[in-house]
Every structure is written in C-alpha cells, then in structure tokens.
Design a protein around this motif. Structure first.
Motif, PDB file in Angstrom:
ATOM      1  N   GLY A  12     104.576  56.755  24.103  1.00 37.56           N
ATOM      2  CA  GLY A  12     105.445  56.051  25.036  1.00 37.56           C
ATOM      3  C   GLY A  12     105.030  54.600  25.205  1.00 37.56           C
ATOM      4  O   GLY A  12     104.086  54.123  24.590  1.00 37.56           O
ATOM      5  N   ARG A  13     105.737  53.901  26.081  1.00 36.12           N
ATOM      6  CA  ARG A  13     105.498  52.472  26.275  1.00 36.12           C
ATOM      7  C   ARG A  13     104.366  52.241  27.262  1.00 36.12           C
ATOM      8  O   ARG A  13     104.309  52.850  28.326  1.00 36.12           O
ATOM      9  N   VAL A  14     103.450  51.366  26.891  1.00 37.90           N
ATOM     10  CA  VAL A  14     102.340  50.972  27.758  1.00 37.90           C
ATOM     11  C   VAL A  14     102.421  49.461  27.955  1.00 37.90           C
ATOM     12  O   VAL A  14     102.503  48.703  26.994  1.00 37.90           O
ATOM     13  N   GLN A  15     102.412  49.028  29.208  1.00 37.45           N
ATOM     14  CA  GLN A  15     102.578  47.607  29.523  1.00 37.45           C
ATOM     15  C   GLN A  15     101.483  47.168  30.488  1.00 37.45           C
ATOM     16  O   GLN A  15     101.320  47.753  31.557  1.00 37.45           O
ATOM     17  N   ARG A  16     100.741  46.123  30.112  1.00 36.05           N
ATOM     18  CA  ARG A  16      99.685  45.573  30.971  1.00 36.05           C
ATOM     19  C   ARG A  16     100.290  44.600  31.985  1.00 36.05           C
ATOM     20  O   ARG A  16     101.274  43.918  31.694  1.00 36.05           O
ATOM     21  N   GLY A  29     106.422  43.415  45.796  1.00 31.94           N
ATOM     22  CA  GLY A  29     105.204  44.036  45.302  1.00 31.94           C
ATOM     23  C   GLY A  29     104.667  43.384  44.053  1.00 31.94           C
ATOM     24  O   GLY A  29     105.368  42.711  43.306  1.00 31.94           O
ATOM     25  N   GLY A  30     103.374  43.569  43.843  1.00 33.03           N
ATOM     26  CA  GLY A  30     102.681  43.000  42.698  1.00 33.03           C
ATOM     27  C   GLY A  30     102.739  43.911  41.478  1.00 33.03           C
ATOM     28  O   GLY A  30     103.406  44.946  41.480  1.00 33.03           O
ATOM     29  N   PRO A  31     102.002  43.538  40.410  1.00 32.22           N
ATOM     30  CA  PRO A  31     102.079  44.267  39.152  1.00 32.22           C
ATOM     31  C   PRO A  31     101.169  45.495  39.112  1.00 32.22           C
ATOM     32  O   PRO A  31     100.226  45.620  39.894  1.00 32.22           O
ATOM     33  N   ALA A  32     101.459  46.376  38.160  1.00 34.88           N
ATOM     34  CA  ALA A  32     100.554  47.475  37.837  1.00 34.88           C
ATOM     35  C   ALA A  32      99.541  46.983  36.815  1.00 34.88           C
ATOM     36  O   ALA A  32      99.892  46.250  35.892  1.00 34.88           O
ATOM     37  N   ASP A  33      98.269  47.379  36.976  1.00 32.24           N
ATOM     38  CA  ASP A  33      97.283  47.068  35.938  1.00 32.24           C
ATOM     39  C   ASP A  33      97.803  47.558  34.586  1.00 32.24           C
ATOM     40  O   ASP A  33      97.751  46.842  33.588  1.00 32.24           O
ATOM     41  N   ALA A  34      98.293  48.786  34.559  1.00 32.16           N
ATOM     42  CA  ALA A  34      98.929  49.327  33.353  1.00 32.16           C
ATOM     43  C   ALA A  34     100.059  50.248  33.773  1.00 32.16           C
ATOM     44  O   ALA A  34      99.866  51.139  34.610  1.00 32.16           O
TER      45      ALA A  34
END
Length: 298
Positions: A12-16, A29-34
């Motif tokens: 699947g897709r992994v996004q930093r 809200g802020g970002p997810a680490d991953a």
C-alpha cells in the motif's frame, strides 16, 4: 521518529509527513509522521505484525469525529481506503468493509428493502469507526445490529461478536493495536417504501437540527447519565454561540463545535474545554469528550 525505517515492505501507499488536516471534517491539524494506506487485509496484518511496539499507532477513518492537534501525530497513522470499502448485501443483513461510509450502508440496505439500519444515515463516518466507538443516533446503536466484526491484530485476524466487543455507550473493547476491517450488520427484510421513508425522515431531521454543512466534528460531548442531554447543559450554561478564536459553539445545535474559518485545532479544543468548565460551574456535571483528540499540540 523515523517511521519509514521501522515499516515492513508494504504494497500500500506510505507517505512521510503526510498532511492530515485536509482529510478531517474540521479541516485542522498537523501531519502524520507516516501515513499508511494498506492495500488489503494481508498488507494491514503485515504492518501490525512487524511494527515495533514502541511506535505509536493511530487509526483514522473519515475523521468526522476527530480533532487532529496542530503538531501532528507521532508514529504511524493507518487510514483504510480502497480495498476496505466493499458492501455485500445478504438476505437478512449487510457485510460492510471498515472504509464503507455509514450513510452508504444505510442507503444500500434501504435500496434492498432491508430495515433496521436507517439510523446509520444520521452518523457521519465509516463502519470501522462506528464499530470502534459503538456509534449511535436516532434511537439505535451499532451494538443493536452487529453480528460480528473482523479485526486485524498483531497476532492475526479475529472475528468478534457484539458480546465479545463488550459495547458500552460510545465505546467498544477492542484488542490492543486492533483495526476493524469489516462487520456484519443484521437487518430485517421489509417494505422498501417504508424503509426509504424512515431514511428520509432521519435525513430531514438531521438537516433541520444540526450544522451539517459546516466544518464540524459531530457531537462533541457524550450525553451524561440522567435525563439532561449534553446540548441542554451547554445551552443552560450560556455557551450557545460562544467563540474562541475562529472556533464557535454552533448556534443551531450547541453540542457541535465549528471551525468558522481559520481556526486551529488548539482553538477548537480550548473552546471545548471552556464549555466543559462553564457546564461544570453551572451544573456540577463533568462533560466527557465524545470527539477523539489525537496528536501533539503545536
């Protein structure tokens, strides 16, 4: 945290540093680490099995009943999407993937003259989230209609009954680091016209009483034990229309908080805490958050 370094080889897709705010109903809200979007159940099981115990895991669905804090979310955020949205109609029920929207399940059941699931049209969110929090509206809850839920865990896939999930008000007891993947909801074969009429009745009631077109997060606080509902206590404490920055208590339904434009997650959460303080001072009742708040402050 170097989340990518700890992840197994996923399909699947992994996004930093993935932005989460645009995906939430509050649009904050802020970002997810991953951010991981597993390809399918096997991909999800691999992630759960091999993710180190010290890496935090957060699951989001439609993010309709959630505040993601401004500093983002530590560790891995899982969001189920394609591969988890199938809806299968059976003679006396529906098997729905965790990413299927509650409203779509309600509409599908009604189209096949299956009654008893109309309440889902009044719940913004996904089936996975509905199971995880025993979502309810208009006199019914998930616990009333659930036959079983499949949940992915680090040890494998489990099928749990409503009794095993030990449902309580807006709560289910899921195993540690478990992710709901699909659920079977029982329904009653009936008259398509009657089911459609009930669906439309709930839709109209929700439209008339809730700020459904605003940037909101659904019901903010759980109804406390007793006769008085959360919105009545909030109203009695003088909080209708109360603002903190660009966050506001809805004038239409004061158990809803709004982002009127440009609010931060901190504004919304601070407004909620101000409401709790005023209700406590006015009535002695401690309101409990229904909206899930995740992540780090800015």
């Amino acid at each position: 945290m170097e989340a990518h370094a700890t992840l197994p080889p996923l399909r699947g897709r992994v996004q930093r540093d993935a932005p989460l705010g645009p995906a939430t109903w509050f649009r904050v809200g802020g970002p997810a680490d991953a951010l991981v979007r597993p390809a399918d159940v096997d991909d999800l099981l691999l992630l759960l099995r091999d993710l180190p115990d010290d890496v935090p895991l957060t699951v989001i669905g439609a993010a309709s009943n959630m505040i993601v804090r401004d500093g983002g979310v530590t560790g891995v955020v899982v969001r189920l999407a394609r591969g988890f949205g199938d809806i299968v109609v059976e003679n006396d029920g529906i098997v729905a993937g965790a990413a299927a929207l509650d409203v779509t399940v309600a509409e599908t059941a009604a189209a096949h003259a299956l009654g008893g699931l109309e309440f889902l049209v009044g719940i913004p969110g996904t089936i996975g989230g509905a199971v995880a929090m025993n979502a309810g509206a208009y006199g019914a809850e998930i616990k009333d209609v659930l036959d079983w839920a499949e949940v992915a865990t680090p040890a494998g896939l489990l099928r749990l009954t409503a009794a095993e999930l030990r449902f309580a008000y807006r709560r289910a007891s899921l195993p540690t680091r478990a992710v709901v993947t699909r659920a079977r909801l029982h329904a009653t074969p009936g008259d398509a016209a009657v089911t459609a009429a009930r669906l439309n009745e709930i839709r109209a009631a929700r439209e008339a009483t809730q700020p459904v077109r605003a940037r909101t997060g659904g019901s903010t606080f759980k109804n406390p034990p007793g006769a008085r509902k959360a919105w009545e206590l909030i109203d009695a404490a003088g909080c209708r229309g109360l603002m903190h920055g660009a966050a506001q208590v809805s004038e239409k339904h004061c158990n809803f908080l709004l982002n009127t434009g440009g609010a931060t997650a901190a504004d919304i959460e601070a407004l909620g805490e101000e409401v709790r303080a005023r209700v406590r001072a006015a009535s002695g009742i401690d309101l409990e958050w229904e909206i899930k708040r995740v992540g780090r402050p800015a």
